[in-house]
Design a protein around this motif. Structure first.
Motif, PDB file in Angstrom:
ATOM      1  N   THR A 114     -16.336   2.284  13.134  1.00  0.00           N
ATOM      2  CA  THR A 114     -17.120   1.658  12.072  1.00  0.00           C
ATOM      3  C   THR A 114     -16.291   0.731  11.193  1.00  0.00           C
ATOM      4  OG1 THR A 114     -16.757   3.610  10.684  1.00  0.00           O
ATOM      5  CG2 THR A 114     -18.815   3.516  11.970  1.00  0.00           C
ATOM      6  N   GLY A 115     -14.991   0.969  11.099  1.00  0.00           N
ATOM      7  CA  GLY A 115     -14.166   0.113  10.254  1.00  0.00           C
ATOM      8  C   GLY A 115     -12.797   0.686   9.998  1.00  0.00           C
ATOM      9  N   LEU A 116     -12.100   0.042   9.073  1.00  0.00           N
ATOM     10  CA  LEU A 116     -10.740   0.416   8.715  1.00  0.00           C
ATOM     11  C   LEU A 116     -10.723   1.439   7.586  1.00  0.00           C
ATOM     12  CD1 LEU A 116      -9.224  -3.177   8.519  1.00  0.00           C
ATOM     13  CD2 LEU A 116      -8.713  -1.464  10.281  1.00  0.00           C
ATOM     14  N   ARG A 117      -9.708   2.265   7.603  1.00  0.00           N
ATOM     15  CA  ARG A 117      -9.441   3.115   6.447  1.00  0.00           C
ATOM     16  C   ARG A 117      -8.767   2.240   5.408  1.00  0.00           C
ATOM     17  NH1 ARG A 117      -4.864   7.734   5.819  1.00  0.00           N
ATOM     18  NH2 ARG A 117      -5.506   8.523   3.789  1.00  0.00           N
ATOM     19  N   ASN A 118      -9.235   2.322   4.190  1.00  0.00           N
ATOM     20  CA  ASN A 118      -8.609   1.603   3.092  1.00  0.00           C
ATOM     21  C   ASN A 118      -7.634   2.566   2.435  1.00  0.00           C
ATOM     22  OD1 ASN A 118      -8.138  -0.579   1.426  1.00  0.00           O
ATOM     23  ND2 ASN A 118      -9.742  -0.029  -0.007  1.00  0.00           N
ATOM     24  N   PRO A 119      -6.324   2.311   2.553  1.00  0.00           N
ATOM     25  CA  PRO A 119      -5.370   3.253   1.963  1.00  0.00           C
ATOM     26  C   PRO A 119      -5.555   3.347   0.450  1.00  0.00           C
ATOM     27  CG  PRO A 119      -4.245   1.274   2.716  1.00  0.00           C
ATOM     28  CD  PRO A 119      -5.677   1.153   3.144  1.00  0.00           C
ATOM     29  N   CYS A 120      -5.384   4.562  -0.074  1.00  0.00           N
ATOM     30  CA  CYS A 120      -5.571   4.780  -1.501  1.00  0.00           C
ATOM     31  C   CYS A 120      -4.306   5.371  -2.109  1.00  0.00           C
ATOM     32  CB  CYS A 120      -6.777   5.692  -1.753  1.00  0.00           C
ATOM     33  SG  CYS A 120      -6.534   7.369  -1.137  1.00  0.00           S
ATOM     34  N   VAL A 121      -4.339   5.599  -3.391  1.00  0.00           N
ATOM     35  CA  VAL A 121      -3.186   6.074  -4.145  1.00  0.00           C
ATOM     36  C   VAL A 121      -2.677   7.424  -3.643  1.00  0.00           C
ATOM     37  CG1 VAL A 121      -4.533   7.188  -5.969  1.00  0.00           C
ATOM     38  CG2 VAL A 121      -2.271   6.285  -6.486  1.00  0.00           C
ATOM     39  N   GLN A 122      -3.519   8.201  -2.981  1.00  0.00           N
ATOM     40  CA  GLN A 122      -3.073   9.498  -2.448  1.00  0.00           C
ATOM     41  C   GLN A 122      -1.914   9.329  -1.465  1.00  0.00           C
ATOM     42  OE1 GLN A 122      -6.569  11.328  -0.778  1.00  0.00           O
ATOM     43  NE2 GLN A 122      -6.964  12.446  -2.664  1.00  0.00           N
ATOM     44  N   ILE A 123      -1.852   8.202  -0.793  1.00  0.00           N
ATOM     45  CA  ILE A 123      -0.772   7.968   0.163  1.00  0.00           C
ATOM     46  C   ILE A 123       0.573   7.939  -0.566  1.00  0.00           C
ATOM     47  CG2 ILE A 123       0.213   6.236   1.735  1.00  0.00           C
ATOM     48  CD1 ILE A 123      -2.621   5.709   2.731  1.00  0.00           C
ATOM     49  N   ASP A 124       0.625   7.302  -1.728  1.00  0.00           N
ATOM     50  CA  ASP A 124       1.866   7.282  -2.509  1.00  0.00           C
ATOM     51  C   ASP A 124       2.173   8.645  -3.121  1.00  0.00           C
ATOM     52  OD1 ASP A 124       3.139   4.891  -2.120  1.00  0.00           O
ATOM     53  OD2 ASP A 124       2.342   3.929  -3.915  1.00  0.00           O
ATOM     54  N   ARG A 125       1.141   9.422  -3.410  1.00  0.00           N
ATOM     55  CA  ARG A 125       1.383  10.776  -3.912  1.00  0.00           C
ATOM     56  C   ARG A 125       2.001  11.648  -2.823  1.00  0.00           C
ATOM     57  NH1 ARG A 125      -4.422  11.155  -6.555  1.00  0.00           N
ATOM     58  NH2 ARG A 125      -4.072   9.818  -8.349  1.00  0.00           N
ATOM     59  N   PHE A 126       1.641  11.376  -1.578  1.00  0.00           N
ATOM     60  CA  PHE A 126       2.190  12.121  -0.447  1.00  0.00           C
ATOM     61  C   PHE A 126       3.672  11.777  -0.268  1.00  0.00           C
ATOM     62  CE2 PHE A 126       2.949  12.172   4.231  1.00  0.00           C
ATOM     63  CZ  PHE A 126       2.983  13.536   4.385  1.00  0.00           C
ATOM     64  N   GLN A 127       3.996  10.474  -0.239  1.00  0.00           N
ATOM     65  CA  GLN A 127       5.385  10.012  -0.173  1.00  0.00           C
ATOM     66  C   GLN A 127       5.462   8.681  -0.920  1.00  0.00           C
ATOM     67  OE1 GLN A 127       7.556  10.080   3.601  1.00  0.00           O
ATOM     68  NE2 GLN A 127       6.233  11.718   4.319  1.00  0.00           N
ATOM     69  N   LYS A 128       6.286   8.645  -1.940  1.00  0.00           N
ATOM     70  CA  LYS A 128       6.418   7.459  -2.775  1.00  0.00           C
ATOM     71  C   LYS A 128       6.804   6.242  -1.917  1.00  0.00           C
ATOM     72  CE  LYS A 128       8.519   5.900  -7.070  1.00  0.00           C
ATOM     73  NZ  LYS A 128       7.304   5.371  -7.606  1.00  0.00           N
ATOM     74  N   GLY A 129       6.056   5.156  -2.096  1.00  0.00           N
ATOM     75  CA  GLY A 129       6.312   3.919  -1.365  1.00  0.00           C
ATOM     76  C   GLY A 129       5.560   3.800  -0.050  1.00  0.00           C
ATOM     77  N   LEU A 130       4.891   4.868   0.364  1.00  0.00           N
ATOM     78  CA  LEU A 130       4.189   4.854   1.655  1.00  0.00           C
ATOM     79  C   LEU A 130       3.013   3.888   1.659  1.00  0.00           C
ATOM     80  CD1 LEU A 130       4.224   6.097   4.484  1.00  0.00           C
ATOM     81  CD2 LEU A 130       2.784   7.946   3.615  1.00  0.00           C
ATOM     82  N   MET A 131       2.340   3.738   0.518  1.00  0.00           N
ATOM     83  CA  MET A 131       1.196   2.807   0.442  1.00  0.00           C
ATOM     84  C   MET A 131       1.636   1.405   0.829  1.00  0.00           C
ATOM     85  SD  MET A 131      -2.050   2.430  -0.782  1.00  0.00           S
ATOM     86  CE  MET A 131      -2.982   1.682  -2.081  1.00  0.00           C
ATOM     87  N   LYS A 132       2.724   0.944   0.271  1.00  0.00           N
ATOM     88  CA  LYS A 132       3.222  -0.395   0.590  1.00  0.00           C
ATOM     89  C   LYS A 132       3.601  -0.497   2.065  1.00  0.00           C
ATOM     90  CE  LYS A 132       6.539  -3.880  -0.818  1.00  0.00           C
ATOM     91  NZ  LYS A 132       7.680  -4.205  -1.674  1.00  0.00           N
ATOM     92  N   ALA A 133       4.121   0.584   2.621  1.00  0.00           N
ATOM     93  CA  ALA A 133       4.554   0.582   4.019  1.00  0.00           C
ATOM     94  C   ALA A 133       3.386   0.524   5.009  1.00  0.00           C
ATOM     95  CB  ALA A 133       5.416   1.807   4.311  1.00  0.00           C
ATOM     96  N   VAL A 134       2.193   0.975   4.587  1.00  0.00           N
ATOM     97  CA  VAL A 134       1.041   0.933   5.496  1.00  0.00           C
ATOM     98  C   VAL A 134       0.184  -0.312   5.263  1.00  0.00           C
ATOM     99  CG1 VAL A 134       0.979   3.420   5.891  1.00  0.00           C
ATOM    100  CG2 VAL A 134      -0.443   2.418   4.077  1.00  0.00           C
TER     101      VAL A 134
END
Length: 180
Positions: A114-134
């Motif tokens: 149906t579409g793409l996952r839109n990364p959210c702030v939870q990704i950075d809470r999991f590992q700092k900087g991960l949002m930018k990396a995805v």
């Protein structure tokens, strides 16, 4: 190399990460049996707050294991299920699939992208900087979201690591994936 499922994961709670399983059952029109995001209407907390009657276009979340290798090269440690996906794949370019592509998983299950996952702030809470990396940019500067695709279940079936994935593309012209 043929496309395969490398891991399957599920969580009954709205936790960020999901536990790996030996197998999961996909239920037509609902999603992953026993998963917090299963249902005909939206289950993602922010979407429920806006309109709980919206159809659930996010019944199944898939991520390609090649992303974990890319992230490892950037200094992150991410394993299957830890970014909340239900199905981890190998050998298929999920992000290049068009809207409406059907994936035959294992012997019986069929899902429709149906579409793409839109990364959210939870990704950075999991590992700092991960949002930018995805997130990335293509040659034209357009944003690329790498954190997987979402799908709905069209046909029931059990899926497990090692199962093959077969892709059926919809008739053209194809529509690129957008966030759902």
């Amino acid at each position: 190399m043929s496309a395969i499922i490398t891991a399957v994961s599920c969580s009954a709670s709205h936790s960020f990460s999901k536990s790996n399983r030996s197998g999961i059952r996909l239920l037509a029109g609902l999603g992953v049996e026993g998963d917090a995001h299963a249902g005909r209407t939206v289950k993602h907390r922010s979407r429920v707050t806006k309109d709980p009657s919206q159809p659930n276009l996010r019944q199944v979340h898939l991520i390609h294991s090649e992303l974990f290798e890319e992230l490892q090269g950037a200094g992150f440690s991410v394993a299957a299920g830890e970014m909340g996906e239900n199905i981890t794949t190998r050998g298929i370019d999920l992000l290049a699939l068009p809207t409406g592509a059907r994936l035959h998983l294992g012997d019986d299950a069929i899902i429709e992208v149906t579409g793409l996952r839109n990364p959210c702030v939870q990704i950075d809470r999991f590992q700092k900087g991960l949002m930018k990396a995805v997130l990335g940019r293509d040659e034209e500067g357009n944003l690329i979201r790498k954190s997987g695709v979402m799908a709905v279940v069209l046909q029931d079936g059990e899926v497990k690591p090692g199962d093959t994935i077969r892709v059926d593309l919809p008739p053209g012209p194809h529509r690129p994936l957008d966030c759902v």
